[in-house]
Design a protein around this motif. Structure first.
Motif, short mmCIF file in Angstrom:
data_model
loop_
_atom_site.label_atom_id
_atom_site.label_comp_id
_atom_site.label_asym_id
_atom_site.label_seq_id
_atom_site.Cartn_x
_atom_site.Cartn_y
_atom_site.Cartn_z
N THR A 51 0.83 -1.21 0.00
CA THR A 51 0.00 0.00 0.00
C THR A 51 0.86 1.25 0.00
O THR A 51 1.85 1.35 0.73
CB THR A 51 -0.92 0.02 1.24
OG1 THR A 51 -1.72 -1.17 1.26
CG2 THR A 51 -1.84 1.23 1.22
N PHE A 52 0.46 2.23 -0.82
CA PHE A 52 1.11 3.54 -0.87
C PHE A 52 0.06 4.62 -0.66
O PHE A 52 -1.10 4.47 -1.08
CB PHE A 52 1.80 3.77 -2.22
CG PHE A 52 2.94 2.85 -2.51
CD1 PHE A 52 4.21 3.10 -2.02
CD2 PHE A 52 2.74 1.71 -3.28
CE1 PHE A 52 5.27 2.25 -2.30
CE2 PHE A 52 3.79 0.84 -3.57
CZ PHE A 52 5.06 1.12 -3.07
N LEU A 58 5.36 10.72 -0.49
CA LEU A 58 5.53 9.55 -1.34
C LEU A 58 6.61 9.78 -2.40
O LEU A 58 6.60 10.78 -3.12
CB LEU A 58 4.21 9.20 -2.03
CG LEU A 58 4.26 8.01 -3.00
CD1 LEU A 58 4.68 6.72 -2.27
CD2 LEU A 58 2.93 7.81 -3.70
N ASP A 59 7.53 8.83 -2.49
CA ASP A 59 8.53 8.81 -3.55
C ASP A 59 8.00 7.91 -4.67
O ASP A 59 7.98 6.68 -4.53
CB ASP A 59 9.86 8.28 -3.00
CG ASP A 59 10.94 8.19 -4.08
OD1 ASP A 59 10.69 8.65 -5.21
OD2 ASP A 59 12.02 7.66 -3.78
N TRP A 60 7.58 8.50 -5.75
CA TRP A 60 6.98 7.72 -6.84
C TRP A 60 7.98 6.79 -7.51
O TRP A 60 7.59 5.82 -8.17
CB TRP A 60 6.34 8.65 -7.86
CG TRP A 60 4.99 9.13 -7.45
CD1 TRP A 60 4.67 10.31 -6.84
CD2 TRP A 60 3.75 8.43 -7.58
NE1 TRP A 60 3.33 10.39 -6.59
CE2 TRP A 60 2.72 9.25 -7.04
CE3 TRP A 60 3.39 7.19 -8.11
CZ2 TRP A 60 1.39 8.86 -7.02
CZ3 TRP A 60 2.05 6.80 -8.09
CH2 TRP A 60 1.07 7.63 -7.54
N ASN A 61 9.28 7.08 -7.35
CA ASN A 61 10.29 6.16 -7.90
C ASN A 61 10.20 4.80 -7.23
O ASN A 61 10.42 3.76 -7.86
CB ASN A 61 11.69 6.74 -7.72
CG ASN A 61 11.93 7.94 -8.61
OD1 ASN A 61 11.43 8.00 -9.73
ND2 ASN A 61 12.69 8.90 -8.12
N SER A 62 9.87 4.80 -5.92
CA SER A 62 9.73 3.52 -5.21
C SER A 62 8.53 2.74 -5.73
O SER A 62 8.54 1.51 -5.78
CB SER A 62 9.60 3.76 -3.70
OG SER A 62 8.41 4.48 -3.40
N VAL A 63 7.48 3.46 -6.15
CA VAL A 63 6.31 2.81 -6.74
C VAL A 63 6.70 2.19 -8.08
O VAL A 63 6.37 1.03 -8.37
CB VAL A 63 5.16 3.82 -6.93
CG1 VAL A 63 3.96 3.13 -7.59
CG2 VAL A 63 4.76 4.44 -5.61
N LEU A 88 -2.94 13.07 -9.23
CA LEU A 88 -1.76 12.21 -9.26
C LEU A 88 -0.46 12.98 -9.12
O LEU A 88 0.52 12.49 -8.56
CB LEU A 88 -1.72 11.41 -10.56
CG LEU A 88 -2.39 10.04 -10.50
CD1 LEU A 88 -2.46 9.44 -11.88
CD2 LEU A 88 -1.63 9.11 -9.58
N GLY A 89 -0.42 14.20 -9.64
CA GLY A 89 0.81 14.99 -9.55
C GLY A 89 1.99 14.29 -10.18
O GLY A 89 1.95 13.89 -11.35
N ASP A 90 3.06 14.08 -9.39
CA ASP A 90 4.28 13.47 -9.91
C ASP A 90 4.10 12.02 -10.31
O ASP A 90 4.98 11.44 -10.95
CB ASP A 90 5.40 13.55 -8.85
CG ASP A 90 5.80 14.98 -8.53
OD1 ASP A 90 5.54 15.86 -9.38
OD2 ASP A 90 6.36 15.22 -7.44
N GLY A 91 2.98 11.43 -9.94
CA GLY A 91 2.76 10.02 -10.26
C GLY A 91 2.23 9.76 -11.66
O GLY A 91 2.14 8.60 -12.08
N ARG A 92 1.90 10.82 -12.40
CA ARG A 92 1.31 10.61 -13.72
C ARG A 92 2.24 9.83 -14.65
O ARG A 92 1.81 8.88 -15.33
CB ARG A 92 0.95 11.95 -14.36
CG ARG A 92 -0.19 12.68 -13.66
CD ARG A 92 -0.56 13.95 -14.40
NE ARG A 92 -1.42 14.78 -13.57
CZ ARG A 92 -1.13 16.02 -13.18
NH1 ARG A 92 0.00 16.56 -13.57
NH2 ARG A 92 -1.96 16.69 -12.42
#
Length: 335
Positions: A51-52, A58-63, A88-92
């Protein structure tokens, strides 16, 4: 593709999609849709869950690393990402890449507040529509709430008199999560008999000295000292902060909407009645908060709600009550 909550069970029977997006401002219905997806995924062998929370930490690189990593021993996994702001921001970029070729050993579950309109025009959302399922969850209309309440009670084997139903509907003001909790309590008090007005009134009298509804009112009114005392009492009584958090998050989003409609000239009272806010005290508090708080403060408050949610679920070293006290100070306009 897009589907309705009522159609989700049948859709899941036909097989799993690689990604699901469940979005909306009704925590109970969102949770129930998520639980349906989780059960179907577990039954299909996707046992492990990661879960994130898509907040500022949140570091999206880890995702991205989780999606690119090969699963040990060919284990199937569920990855859940909570989007508390509907953005989503940086997660897009990460999701765009994932959705081009979704991994066969992962089911992705995105759990979002009402999806930001701008996000539905983004590339990642169009990819999701092609590869997965979006389940938008909408509030129950105010004029249909009593019917929903009656149906929910029947599913629990409860029979409510017309008067009991009216009292509950007025007290709960369309909050589905609180309604579900109240029906659970009434099922214990009723002991299989018909629930009448007297039983409902007794249940109200037996409730805690302070409850989540009253605390939300104090928070939105900016009365930090009194809110702080209430937080302490609710913490001592073992109250679950997630229940009041659902009410607070809903009202903060409602205040943001109200600010937008007021700027366009819509009457605040008419807007609130349309959204199921009939109690004068609650309507007054929401209108006053919309005048007192600016958009930046409201967005920061919603972000703090995300921290409370993380803490309540064990993803933070600090207590959710600690963050709730910080939120009370923030909503009072203090630093």
């Amino acid at each position: 593709m897009k589907t309705q909550p009522a159609q989700l069970p049948q859709l899941l029977k036909k097989g799993l999609s690689p990604v699901y997006l469940i979005s909306g401002d009704e925590p109970l219905l969102v949770q129930e849709c998520c639980d349906l997806v989780r059960k179907a995924a577990r039954d299909a062998g996707f046992q492990d869950r990661l879960t994130f929370h898509a907040d500022h930490q949140l570091d999206w690189n880890s995702v991205a690393d989780e999606f690119s990593a090969m699963s040990l021993f060919a284990e199937r996994r569920r990855i859940e990402i909570h989007l508390p702001t509907g953005k989503l921001g940086d997660g897009r970029a990460v999701l765009e890449q994932v959705l081009k070729e979704p991994p066969e050993d992962i089911v992705l579950l995105l759990i979002s507040a009402r999806l930001d309109a701008a996000e539905t025009r983004r590339k990642w959302y169009k990819e999701l529509q092609n590869k997965g399922v979006h389940v938008p969850v909408w509030p129950v209309d105010a004029d249909k709430f009593q019917g929903w309440l009656q149906q929910r009670a029947s599913s629990r084997g409860l029979s409510l008199t017309r008067g009991a139903l009216a009292i509950l509907a007025e007290r709960l003001e369309g909050n589905l999560l609180a309604a579900s909790q109240e029906l659970d309590r009434l099922s214990l008090l009723g002991n299989g008999s018909t629930i009448d007005e007297e039983t409902v009134e007794q249940a109200v009298q037996d409730s805690s000295r302070f409850n989540g509804f009253e605390l939300v009112t104090e928070l939105l009114a900016g009365r930090a000292p009194h809110a702080g005392k209430m937080i302490g009492i609710l913490q001592q009584e073992g109250e679950n902060p997630l229940g009041l958090l659902a009410v607070l998050t809903r009202d903060l989003n409602l205040i943001l909407e109200l600010k937008g409609t007021s700027a366009q000239g819509e009457n605040p009272s008419a807007f609130l009645k349309k959204r199921g806010v009939f109690q004068p005290q609650r309507a007054r508090v929401i209108e006053q908060a919309a005048r007192r708080l600016d958009r930046k403060q409201l967005h920061e408050a919603i972000e703090l709600c995300s921290q409370i949610d993380r803490a309540a679920k064990g993803f933070d070293d600090l207590s959710p009550w600690h963050h709730l006290r910080n939120l009370s100070v923030h909503l009072a306009g203090r630093t």
